[in-house]
Design a protein around this motif. Structure first.
Motif, short mmCIF file in Angstrom:
data_model
loop_
_atom_site.label_atom_id
_atom_site.label_comp_id
_atom_site.label_asym_id
_atom_site.label_seq_id
_atom_site.Cartn_x
_atom_site.Cartn_y
_atom_site.Cartn_z
N LEU A 71 -21.59 9.67 11.20
CA LEU A 71 -21.19 10.50 12.10
C LEU A 71 -20.84 11.63 12.02
O LEU A 71 -20.71 12.83 13.07
N GLU A 72 -20.97 12.45 10.91
CA GLU A 72 -20.69 13.72 10.57
C GLU A 72 -21.74 14.66 11.08
O GLU A 72 -22.63 14.29 11.62
N ASP A 73 -21.40 16.00 11.05
CA ASP A 73 -22.57 17.13 11.52
C ASP A 73 -23.64 16.81 10.82
O ASP A 73 -23.44 16.86 9.45
N SER A 114 -20.51 -1.29 1.73
CA SER A 114 -20.61 -1.68 3.20
C SER A 114 -20.75 -0.35 4.04
O SER A 114 -19.80 0.34 4.41
N TRP A 115 -21.99 -0.44 4.61
CA TRP A 115 -22.60 0.54 5.53
C TRP A 115 -22.06 0.12 7.20
O TRP A 115 -21.64 -0.96 7.22
N GLY A 116 -22.44 1.16 7.89
CA GLY A 116 -22.39 0.75 9.28
C GLY A 116 -21.08 1.32 9.73
O GLY A 116 -20.83 1.13 11.12
N GLY A 117 -20.14 2.05 9.09
CA GLY A 117 -19.10 2.55 9.56
C GLY A 117 -19.52 4.11 9.88
O GLY A 117 -20.43 4.34 9.93
N PHE A 118 -18.42 4.88 10.22
CA PHE A 118 -18.56 6.27 10.68
C PHE A 118 -18.90 7.10 9.54
O PHE A 118 -19.48 8.32 9.76
N GLU A 119 -18.99 6.78 8.35
CA GLU A 119 -19.01 7.77 7.08
C GLU A 119 -20.21 7.64 6.59
O GLU A 119 -20.80 6.56 6.50
N SER A 120 -20.73 8.83 5.94
CA SER A 120 -22.08 8.84 5.23
C SER A 120 -21.82 8.12 3.72
O SER A 120 -20.74 8.35 3.22
#
Ligand SMILES: *Cc1c(COP(=O)(O)O)cnc(C)c1O
Length: 395
Positions: free
Chosen positions: A377-379, A342-348
């Motif tokens: 949303l990571e660098d 499940s994509w779309g969250g804050f993590e890669s």
């Protein structure tokens, strides 16, 4: 903050995202709507009971029909997506199943893009088939050619653009127009486009569906779907959604609404990071092709540029042919990219994909392994370093 629909309509999108669905005056001035946990609703008089029963679409009547919390979420999504009404459901797949069920009965014919989300396919090939509905899958690139596939018993055309796993961009306006000409309802799974980057109703679509589980919620914790439509289709779909016993929980609606407030800022970052990673990957010798419609040499780029105003964090990468155990070593060794669906969250995220198992009208021509990447949303420099180390594990 004043609740004034007319005033809101004149403002720009990001301002509307902040104010949509809010009604502090109805709630002691508190800005966010309360989370109503409700099954029982009491009616003080027989007269009020009769009124509610007679008009279940517009009254708080029974928990399954909705609560002020789900209504706030629905009002906000309808406004941002550009439709008149929205119906929250327990998941994105539930939204798809309820929307399709509302328009199909035994003996009907349904047209579905060959590149739809695989569980959509499973619903059509399992449940709908069992109920006597025939699903025909069409090439997602068919465009206006869909007209030739519309039969007298065709009741709905279902689109998803770009397609799951392989990211083909559909000519949504042409397909929607062909459906409209024959009086066939058109539906679009707009989860990748999000309410911000693709405007279904401006492109002629009748019914839009968002897996709010993905970017609208945005934090990898909520299961939530939403169907968006104009008044004309609302009662029909709401009747079926309630009849199937589907409703969205108040906590999930609350979290969906909270996620919506930051959708624009999150998506800006997902978009930018995904493009950074995609452009970098396209230059690597281990990569055969990057599947991202916002890249100028992607086959869907011209349609994407015409119809979309942005792109999200999800794209595909086809590697050069390489032994499976090397890909396994690459995937097992990532430090930042997780393996999850499940994509779309804050993590890669990164996942190996096998589109050949969910295609029937077209064939996936890729020769090397296909990976699906979600840029979180990571660098971005940390993500690039993780990818670079991963590509080294292919050697
Ligand atoms: C995830 C997804 C869905 C289903 O959403 P759920 O909330 O997981 O049921 C539907 N369509 C697309 C394109 C998706 O990515």
């Amino acid at each position: 903050m004043k609740k004034d629909g007319k005033k809101q309509n004149k403002t720009r999108r990001d301002t509307r995202i902040v104010g949509a669905g809010l009604d502090p005056e109805a709630n002691s001035g508190i800005i966010n709507p309360p989370v109503y946990h409700a099954s029982t609703v009491l009616f003080p008089t027989v007269n009020e009971l009769k009124q509610a029963v007679g008009d279940p679409f517009n009254s708080i009547y029974y928990g399954r029909f909705g609560t002020p919390t789900s209504a706030a979420f629905e009002e906000a999504v309808a406004e941002i997506e550009g439709g008149e009404k929205a119906i929250a459901t327990s998941s994105g797949l539930a939204a798809i199943a309820c929307a399709l069920t509302a328009f199909l009965k035994s003996g009907d014919h349904l047209l579905v893009a060959d590149t739809v989300y695989q569980p959509t396919r499973k619903f059509c090939d399992g449940i709908l088939k069992g109920f006597g509905v025939e699903t025909e899958y069409y090439d997602p690139l068919i465009g206006g050619g869909i007209a030739a596939l519309i039969r007298d018993n065709t009741r709905a055309v279902f689109m998803e653009s770009p397609g799951s796993l392989t990211f083909e961009v559909q000519d949504v306006p042409a397909i929607a127009a062909a459906a409209k000409e024959r009086g066939v309802v058109s539906m679009l799974d707009n989860t990748w486009g999000t309410p911000l980057f693709f405007r279904p109703f401006e492109h002629g679509v009748d019914i839009a569906i968002e897996a709010a589980t993905k970017y609208i919620s945005g934090h990898a914790d909520v299961m939530l779907g939403v169907i968006i439509m104009n008044e004309a289709h609302f009662k029909r779909i709401k009747t079926v959604t309630v009849a199937l016993g589907n409703s969205a929980g108040p906590d999930d609606c609350y979290l969906g609404l909270r996620g919506l407030r930051t959708l624009a800022v999150r998506l800006a970052r997902h978009q930018e990071t995904a493009l950074t990673l995609a452009r970098w990957l396209a230059e690597r010798p281990q990569v055969a092709r990057v599947l991202h419609p916002a890249l100028p040499d992607d086959p869907g780029h011209e349609l994407w540029k015409r119809d979309f105003t942005g792109s999200c964090g999800l794209f595909g990468v086809e590697l050069q042919p390489v032994a499976e155990e090397k890909v396994t070593a690459m995937l097992d060794g990532f430090e930042l990219f997780g393996m999850g669906f499940s994509w779309g969250g804050f993590e890669s995220l990164i996942l190996p994909m096998e589109p050949k198992y969910s295609r029937s009208a077209t064939t996936w021509e890729g020769k090397g392994p296909l990976l699906r990447i979600h840029a979180g949303l990571e660098d971005p420099d940390d993500l690039l370093a993780d990818l670079e180390a991963g590509l080294k594990r292919l050697a």
